[in-house]
Design an enzyme around this catalytic site. Structure first.
Site, mmCIF file in Angstrom:
data_model
loop_
_atom_site.group_PDB
_atom_site.id
_atom_site.type_symbol
_atom_site.label_atom_id
_atom_site.label_comp_id
_atom_site.label_asym_id
_atom_site.label_seq_id
_atom_site.Cartn_x
_atom_site.Cartn_y
_atom_site.Cartn_z
ATOM 1 N N ASN A 90 16.325 -25.305 -78.744
ATOM 2 C CA ASN A 90 15.375 -24.201 -78.549
ATOM 3 C C ASN A 90 14.651 -24.364 -77.208
ATOM 4 O OD1 ASN A 90 13.473 -22.205 -78.730
ATOM 5 N ND2 ASN A 90 12.724 -22.761 -80.752
ATOM 6 N N LYS A 108 14.541 -25.021 -89.429
ATOM 7 C CA LYS A 108 13.401 -24.749 -88.544
ATOM 8 C C LYS A 108 13.452 -25.678 -87.326
ATOM 9 C CE LYS A 108 9.190 -23.556 -87.093
ATOM 10 N NZ LYS A 108 9.033 -22.289 -86.340
ATOM 11 N N CYS A 117 10.302 -21.455 -77.343
ATOM 12 C CA CYS A 117 9.164 -21.216 -78.231
ATOM 13 C C CYS A 117 7.995 -20.648 -77.419
ATOM 14 C CB CYS A 117 8.714 -22.495 -78.928
ATOM 15 S SG CYS A 117 7.255 -22.136 -79.940
HETATM 16 O O1 RRO Z 1 7.030 -21.816 -84.418
HETATM 17 C C1 RRO Z 1 6.854 -20.842 -83.654
HETATM 18 O O2 RRO Z 1 5.717 -20.433 -83.338
HETATM 19 C C2 RRO Z 1 7.977 -20.118 -83.059
HETATM 20 C C3 RRO Z 1 9.048 -20.742 -82.454
HETATM 21 BR BR1 RRO Z 1 9.286 -22.609 -82.433
HETATM 22 C C4 RRO Z 1 10.045 -19.970 -81.803
HETATM 23 O O3 RRO Z 1 11.030 -20.458 -81.214
HETATM 24 N N1 RRO Z 1 9.883 -18.621 -81.824
HETATM 25 C C5 RRO Z 1 8.841 -18.019 -82.427
HETATM 26 O O4 RRO Z 1 8.761 -16.780 -82.415
HETATM 27 N N2 RRO Z 1 7.897 -18.793 -83.050
#
Ligand code: RRO
Length: 310
Positions: A125, A45, A128
């Site tokens: 990433n 994650k 988000c």
């Molecule tokens: O944790 C999230 O809300 C999330 C992340 Br970090 C992401 O990169 N993509 C997503 O759809 N949710």
């Protein structure tokens, strides 16, 4: 023998299908389940400097054509993921950290910490969609370039970028020019399509709580956008930057289409969340069946060879 193995900068994967960062990969128990499955890698994650609870629930909902989420980066903090890497190495598959800083210094601090670990690969990433008040970095080309240049300087591991979906050819060209300059080992296309809205018409209500119901869309709805991103970057990027495809892969035919478009590896997000760890074996076997039907022996036989109509 049908060969679906893959490789990124000297790191070998014994197939081309593993998990996307996000679903069922935040704790050691969940990551062990991925380790025991047929996934060819273990992607953790996205982590932040400090542990995060994430957004209030309900924050994930399966819908007919996929999923909507506004998790808000719930994770145990990067030190937890650093600590569990040795335990995940017993599975003898690449272990990949996903890093989500709030600013350049946080990204740098986490990359430096993972540099001194046994992690195999870093996924940075930039996309988000669910942090209240924070834009997706991948849509800010100046900030993206600053972070990507820093990654080039600081990372001692093979590294790549998780990108948001783009929809405009000029944006693809701007990002491709940054990437060709900074030479990541790979990119991952695409993160969920940000700020979608799903409605329960009977209740006349949204289905997730954060941000008034807006969240990242995943699953079948987003496959054509994901394929377009893989394809366009395959056309624009230097060929030594690999592309990892993600977005709406549920079947061997979906997997085949992504590789035909130019992907070298594939991640499963919503389909993994909905079906659990057995999805990796099923989709891998289905991909092999498609290859047998087509007379292909390995991924190079058809990777990127999508035909256009003259
Ligand atoms: O944790 C999230 O809300 C999330 C992340 Br970090 C992401 O990169 N993509 C997503 O759809 N949710």
């Amino acid at each position: 023998m049908i060969d679906i193995s893959a490789e990124i900068s000297g790191i070998h994967f014994n197939s081309c299908i593993y998990n996307a960062s996000g679903p069922l990969d935040a704790t050691l128990d969940e990551l062990n389940n991925i380790g025991y499955s047929n996934a060819c890698g273990i992607l953790m994650k996205s982590c932040t400097i400090l542990p995060r609870e994430g957004n209030p629930e309900p924050r994930y909902k399966d819908i007919d054509g996929g999923s909507i989420n506004s998790m808000g980066l719930p994770n145990m903090g990067y030190k937890y993921y650093l600590d569990i890497i040795p335990s995940l190495m017993k599975f003898n598959k690449p272990v990949i950290a996903s890093i989500a800083g709030q600013n350049l210094d946080e990204y740098k601090q986490m990359i430096e910490a993972f540099n001194s670990s046994k992690v195999d690969i870093l996924e940075i990433n930039l996309s988000c969609p669910n942090i209240v008040g924070k834009p997706q970095i991948g849509y800010d080309f100046e900030m993206s370039e600053e972070i990507i240049k820093m990654c080039r300087e600081v990372s001692k591991k093979p590294w790549g970028l998780k990108l948001p979906p783009y929809f405009d050819f000029v944006h693809f060209e701007q990002m491709a020019s940054i990437l060709n300059g900074s030479k990541p080992d790979f990119i991952v296309c695409i993160n969920s399509i940000g700020n979608a809205l799903f409605i329960d018409w009977e209740k006349e209500q949204v289905v997730i709580k954060p941000k008034g119901g807006f969240g990242g869309l995943g699953g079948k709805y987003i496959k054509p956008t994901a394929l377009a991103n893989v394809r366009k970057f395959y056309e624009l990027l230097n060929k030594n930057i690999k592309i990892i495809g993600v977005g709406g892969i549920y079947t061997g035919v979906d997997a085949f289409e992504f590789i035909l478009s130019g992907a070298s590896l594939l991640q499963l997000g919503t389909s993994f969340a909905q079906e659990g760890p057995k999805v990796f074996q099923r989709v891998s076997e289905e991909l092999k069946s498609v290859m047998i039907q087509k007379g292909y022996q390995n991924l190079q036989d058809f990777k990127g060879k999508l035909k256009v109509i003259d």
